[in-house]
Design an enzyme around this catalytic site. Sequence first.
Site, PDB file in Angstrom:
ATOM      1  N   LYS A  92      72.537  37.084  56.093  1.00 20.22           N
ATOM      2  CA  LYS A  92      71.693  36.132  56.443  1.00 20.22           C
ATOM      3  C   LYS A  92      71.858  35.832  57.710  1.00 20.22           C
ATOM      4  CE  LYS A  92      69.866  35.330  52.245  1.00 20.22           C
ATOM      5  NZ  LYS A  92      68.423  35.691  51.977  1.00 20.22           N
ATOM      6  N   GLU A 114      65.980  26.198  53.635  1.00 14.92           N
ATOM      7  CA  GLU A 114      66.073  26.246  52.109  1.00 14.92           C
ATOM      8  C   GLU A 114      67.147  27.306  51.860  1.00 14.92           C
ATOM      9  OE1 GLU A 114      64.052  28.285  53.590  1.00 14.92           O
ATOM     10  OE2 GLU A 114      64.778  30.404  52.534  1.00 14.92           O
ATOM     11  N   SER A 345      75.264  43.089  50.378  1.00 14.57           N
ATOM     12  CA  SER A 345      74.629  42.087  51.351  1.00 14.57           C
ATOM     13  C   SER A 345      75.543  40.925  51.564  1.00 14.57           C
ATOM     14  CB  SER A 345      73.509  41.698  50.653  1.00 14.57           C
ATOM     15  OG  SER A 345      73.631  41.124  49.430  1.00 14.57           O
TER      16      SER A 345
HETATM   17  C1  LIG Z   1      74.582  37.516  49.262  1.00 16.93           C
HETATM   18  C2  LIG Z   1      73.283  37.584  49.226  1.00 16.93           C
HETATM   19  N1  LIG Z   1      72.495  38.863  49.103  1.00 16.93           N
HETATM   20  C3  LIG Z   1      71.132  39.019  49.093  1.00 16.93           C
HETATM   21  C4  LIG Z   1      70.354  37.936  48.855  1.00 16.93           C
HETATM   22  C5  LIG Z   1      68.894  37.901  48.779  1.00 16.93           C
HETATM   23  O1  LIG Z   1      68.539  38.035  49.995  1.00 16.93           O
HETATM   24  P1  LIG Z   1      67.079  38.329  50.797  1.00 16.93           P
HETATM   25  O2  LIG Z   1      66.072  37.471  50.437  1.00 16.93           O
HETATM   26  O3  LIG Z   1      67.160  38.830  52.278  1.00 16.93           O
HETATM   27  O4  LIG Z   1      66.726  39.741  49.985  1.00 16.93           O
HETATM   28  C6  LIG Z   1      71.118  36.417  49.009  1.00 16.93           C
HETATM   29  C7  LIG Z   1      70.318  35.440  49.236  1.00 16.93           C
HETATM   30  O5  LIG Z   1      70.696  34.105  49.102  1.00 16.93           O
HETATM   31  C8  LIG Z   1      72.393  36.425  49.324  1.00 16.93           C
HETATM   32  O6  LIG Z   1      73.105  35.306  49.337  1.00 16.93           O
END
Ligand SMILES: Cc1ncc(COP(=O)(O)O)c(C=O)c1O
Length: 363
Positions: A92, A114, A345
Site C-alpha cells: 500500500k 478508507e 502483498s
Molecule cells: C496485505 C494486503 N494485501 C492485499 C490487499 C488488497 O490490495 P489491493 O486492493 O491493492 O488489491 C490489502 C488491502 O487491504 C492488504 O492489506
Amino acid sequence: MKLTDLPDSHGHFGPYGGIFVAETLMAALEELRVEYDKARNDPAFMAEFEYELKHYVGRPSPVYHAKRLSEQYGGAQIYLKREDLNHTGAHKINNTIGQAMLARRMGKKRVIAETGAGQHGVASATVAARYGMECVVYMGAEDVARQSPNVFRMKLLGATVVPVSSGSKTLKDALNEAMRDWVTNVESTFYILGTAAGPHPYPMLVRDFQCVIGRECLTQKIGVEAGGSGVESGRHAATLTAGTPGVLHGFRSYLMQDENGQIIETHSISAGLDYPGVGPEHSWLKDAGRAEYVAINDDEAMAAFHDLCRFEGIIPALESSHAVAHAKKLAPTMKKDQIILVNLSGRGDKDIDTVAKLSGISL
Ligand SMILES: Cc1ncc(COP(=O)(O)O)c(C=O)c1O
C-alpha cells in the site's frame, strides 16, 4: 487496442470504469486528472517518487525462493515477491507516497483515506506524517475490532481513525463515508484512495503507482479472490468469479449484487478483500481473457498462512495467504523446473488476533 492504451480519456476499460459521481466531485476529479497528467510528465516529480520508493520504502523488494515450501507443496518452485518487507509492511505504501506527493503539489493540507485491513490506513497516516498533513481514516467498526494493531499504529502516527457503524461495518461502508467527507470538504481535502478502483482517474493512478511491483518481476498474472465460506455458500467476496457488472462507488465493474442492483453483503476472513467490487481494469482483463481469476476460501487461506509460518518463518497477511493457497493447488500440477511467483502483498502482524480467535486461543 493495446492494453497499455487503457483507460481511454474518460477512464473506460472497455465497458468498465468511468465516472459515476455527484456533480460536486466532477471538478475535483478533473483537477486531479489534469494535475496527475502534469506530474507524470514532470521528470522532477518522477525522480522524487523513485527516490522515495528506494530510500523510504526500501525498494526494490526481494524475490525470495521459498525452498522448503516448494518441497512441501511438490512440483513448481515457489518464489515470493516480498512486499511484506516494505516500510509499513505491505504494498500500500507505494501508492500512498504517489498520491501524497500529488496532494502536496495541489496544495492540499488535509488527506482522507478508507481502509479495510488497516494497511492502507497506516500507509496514509505514514505519508501524512512524512509530508506534514492532517489525516483522517475511515474504517468499518468490524475492521476496527479485527485489525486493532493497525488502528493503534494509525493513532501513533497522528491520524484520526473514524469507525463506521453503518451497513456491514467493513470496507464498503468506510468507502461510503470517505466519499461523503470528500464531497463536503473537497476544497481543502485530497482523497487518498487505497485500491485501483473508484471513479477515473483513481484506477489509473493507483495502477501506475503500483506498477513498480510488476516492473520488478514481469510474469503472467492470476488473480486470487476471497472465496469466504465457499463460493457456493453465497458468503464470500469472489466478485469476478460470481458477480455481475454494475455501478458502485463511482465506477462500473463486476459487483456482488442482487437482480435489482442492490449490493449483497460480502464475507472474508481477510478485511482487505472483504469488498463487493473489484477494480475496473480487472473486469476488463477477465472479459478479454487476458488474466485468470480464481477463488480461495477462508480455510484454504488459513492453512496456507500456517504453512508459510512453519516452513519459511514468514507470517503473511491473510490477504496474501489467499495467493499462497492457490500456489499450493497449482504447484503439484507443474514441473519442478517451473516457477510460480507469489506477490506476498503484506505481513500478517495485523492478523494475529483473527488467527488466534479462529484457533480458539485468547491472547
Ligand atoms: C496485505 C494486503 N494485501 C492485499 C490487499 C488488497 O490490495 P489491493 O486492493 O491493492 O488489491 C490489502 C488491502 O487491504 C492488504 O492489506
